[in-house]
Write a protein that holds these residues in place. Structure first.
Motif, PDB file in Angstrom:
ATOM      1  N   THR A  29       2.656  -6.463  10.534  1.00 40.19           N
ATOM      2  CA  THR A  29       3.018  -5.272  11.098  1.00 40.19           C
ATOM      3  C   THR A  29       3.743  -5.622  12.471  1.00 40.19           C
ATOM      4  O   THR A  29       3.484  -6.695  13.065  1.00 40.19           O
ATOM      5  CB  THR A  29       2.196  -4.272  11.339  1.00 40.19           C
TER       6      THR A  29
ATOM      7  N   GLY B 232       3.464   6.279   9.849  1.00 42.42           N
ATOM      8  CA  GLY B 232       4.537   5.750   9.573  1.00 42.42           C
ATOM      9  C   GLY B 232       4.724   4.371   9.983  1.00 42.42           C
ATOM     10  O   GLY B 232       5.994   4.090   9.679  1.00 42.42           O
ATOM     11  N   HIS B 233       3.707   3.609  10.329  1.00 38.00           N
ATOM     12  CA  HIS B 233       3.907   2.460  10.480  1.00 38.00           C
ATOM     13  C   HIS B 233       3.941   1.513   9.043  1.00 38.00           C
ATOM     14  O   HIS B 233       3.384   1.896   8.006  1.00 38.00           O
ATOM     15  CB  HIS B 233       2.571   1.708  11.244  1.00 38.00           C
ATOM     16  N   LYS B 234       4.702   0.411   9.015  1.00 37.00           N
ATOM     17  CA  LYS B 234       5.076  -0.177   8.106  1.00 37.00           C
ATOM     18  C   LYS B 234       4.278  -1.533   8.110  1.00 37.00           C
ATOM     19  O   LYS B 234       4.037  -2.092   9.030  1.00 37.00           O
ATOM     20  CB  LYS B 234       6.508  -0.690   8.003  1.00 37.00           C
TER      21      LYS B 234
ATOM     22  N   GLN C 290       8.960  -7.452   2.091  1.00 38.61           N
ATOM     23  CA  GLN C 290       8.991  -6.105   1.193  1.00 38.61           C
ATOM     24  C   GLN C 290       7.764  -5.551   1.678  1.00 38.61           C
ATOM     25  O   GLN C 290       6.767  -5.840   1.879  1.00 38.61           O
ATOM     26  CB  GLN C 290       8.808  -6.520  -0.064  1.00 38.61           C
ATOM     27  N   ALA C 291       8.037  -4.095   2.181  1.00 37.75           N
ATOM     28  CA  ALA C 291       6.930  -3.170   2.590  1.00 37.75           C
ATOM     29  C   ALA C 291       5.941  -3.058   1.395  1.00 37.75           C
ATOM     30  O   ALA C 291       6.212  -2.980   0.217  1.00 37.75           O
ATOM     31  CB  ALA C 291       7.492  -1.923   2.995  1.00 37.75           C
TER      32      ALA C 291
ATOM     33  N   TYR D  45       3.492  -5.187   5.869  1.00 40.49           N
ATOM     34  CA  TYR D  45       4.206  -6.213   4.770  1.00 40.49           C
ATOM     35  C   TYR D  45       3.257  -7.336   4.275  1.00 40.49           C
ATOM     36  O   TYR D  45       2.391  -7.705   5.455  1.00 40.49           O
ATOM     37  CB  TYR D  45       5.512  -6.869   5.453  1.00 40.49           C
TER      38      TYR D  45
ATOM     39  N   GLU E 271       1.713  -1.478   0.462  1.00 37.55           N
ATOM     40  CA  GLU E 271       0.695  -0.537   0.967  1.00 37.55           C
ATOM     41  C   GLU E 271      -0.699  -1.378   1.064  1.00 37.55           C
ATOM     42  O   GLU E 271      -1.009  -2.070   0.537  1.00 37.55           O
ATOM     43  CB  GLU E 271       0.225   0.390  -0.259  1.00 37.55           C
TER      44      GLU E 271
ATOM     45  N   THR F  48      -0.663   3.921   8.341  1.00 43.82           N
ATOM     46  CA  THR F  48       0.236   4.298   7.321  1.00 43.82           C
ATOM     47  C   THR F  48       0.834   5.567   7.230  1.00 43.82           C
ATOM     48  O   THR F  48       1.834   5.765   7.314  1.00 43.82           O
ATOM     49  CB  THR F  48      -0.211   3.714   5.883  1.00 43.82           C
TER      50      THR F  48
END
Length: 194
Positions: free
Chosen positions: A180, A167-169, A101-102, A171, A104, A164
């Motif tokens: 990442t 747009g980089h994700k 799951q992504a 986890y 922050e 972030t």
């Protein structure tokens, strides 16, 4: 059968390395099949592991659970019902694609590497290489330990806030390791002295 208190530190380390190899990289070595999220049935794993392991130990469920609970890197996750196990992260086998799951991340994370790798990283950034993700830590101490495995350790600071925003994700694996897909060089803060 071996009692838990008979397992010494070296034996725990040996069993942990064996299961890391099997659950992260080479399940086929013992004829094990992992599902797409990396899960293996514990009974099947133990039966096949005891036919192929070179630790000299009979690996029981109790031994496996002791290794899971005492592993300082928290490499393994056991399902809620206690019937399955998987490596928390670090897979290189293509059959496993854990659906993390992504999450922050903190504004800065750290990556430990060897000094000899800096030239390549400056030019290309960080990539998972044989693994699915780049592994990052929330603290410098962990990054130093990781880097020391490959040579003279160097800790890189990763500007995850900027990544972030671009747009980089990210986890968060079961064991607290941040993941990442890649880290472009512009988001890496290299140490001044190196």
């Amino acid at each position: 059968m071996m009692q838990n208190n008979e397992l010494n530190e070296q034996q725990r380390k040996s069993v942990s390395k064996f299961f890391s190899l099997i659950l992260r990289h080479r399940p086929e070595q013992i004829g094990l099949t992992l599902d797409k999220n990396g899960w293996a049935d514990i009974d099947d794993l133990l039966a096949k592991a005891n036919l192929h392991n070179r630790t000299g130990l009979c690996i029981t469920r109790e031994v496996l659970m002791e290794v899971v609970e005492t592993n300082d890197k928290k490499r393994f996750t056991v399902s809620e019902d206690g019937s399955r196990i998987r490596a928390a992260q670090g897979h290189s086998t293509q059959q496993v694609q854990i659906e993390h799951q992504a999450a922050e991340p903190p504004a800065v994370l750290f990556h430990g590497t060897a000094e000899k790798s800096l030239s390549s990283i400056r030019g290309q950034g960080l990539h998972g290489v044989s693994r699915h993700y780049v592994h990052l830590s929330a603290d410098e101490e962990t990054a130093v330990k990781v880097g020391a495995r490959h040579g003279k350790p160097v800790v890189l600071r990763i500007d995850t806030a900027a990544m972030t925003a671009a747009g980089h994700k990210f986890y968060l694996a079961d064991n607290g390791v941040w993941l990442t897909e890649s880290v472009p060089p512009q988001y890496i803060v290299f140490p001044q002295a190196v």
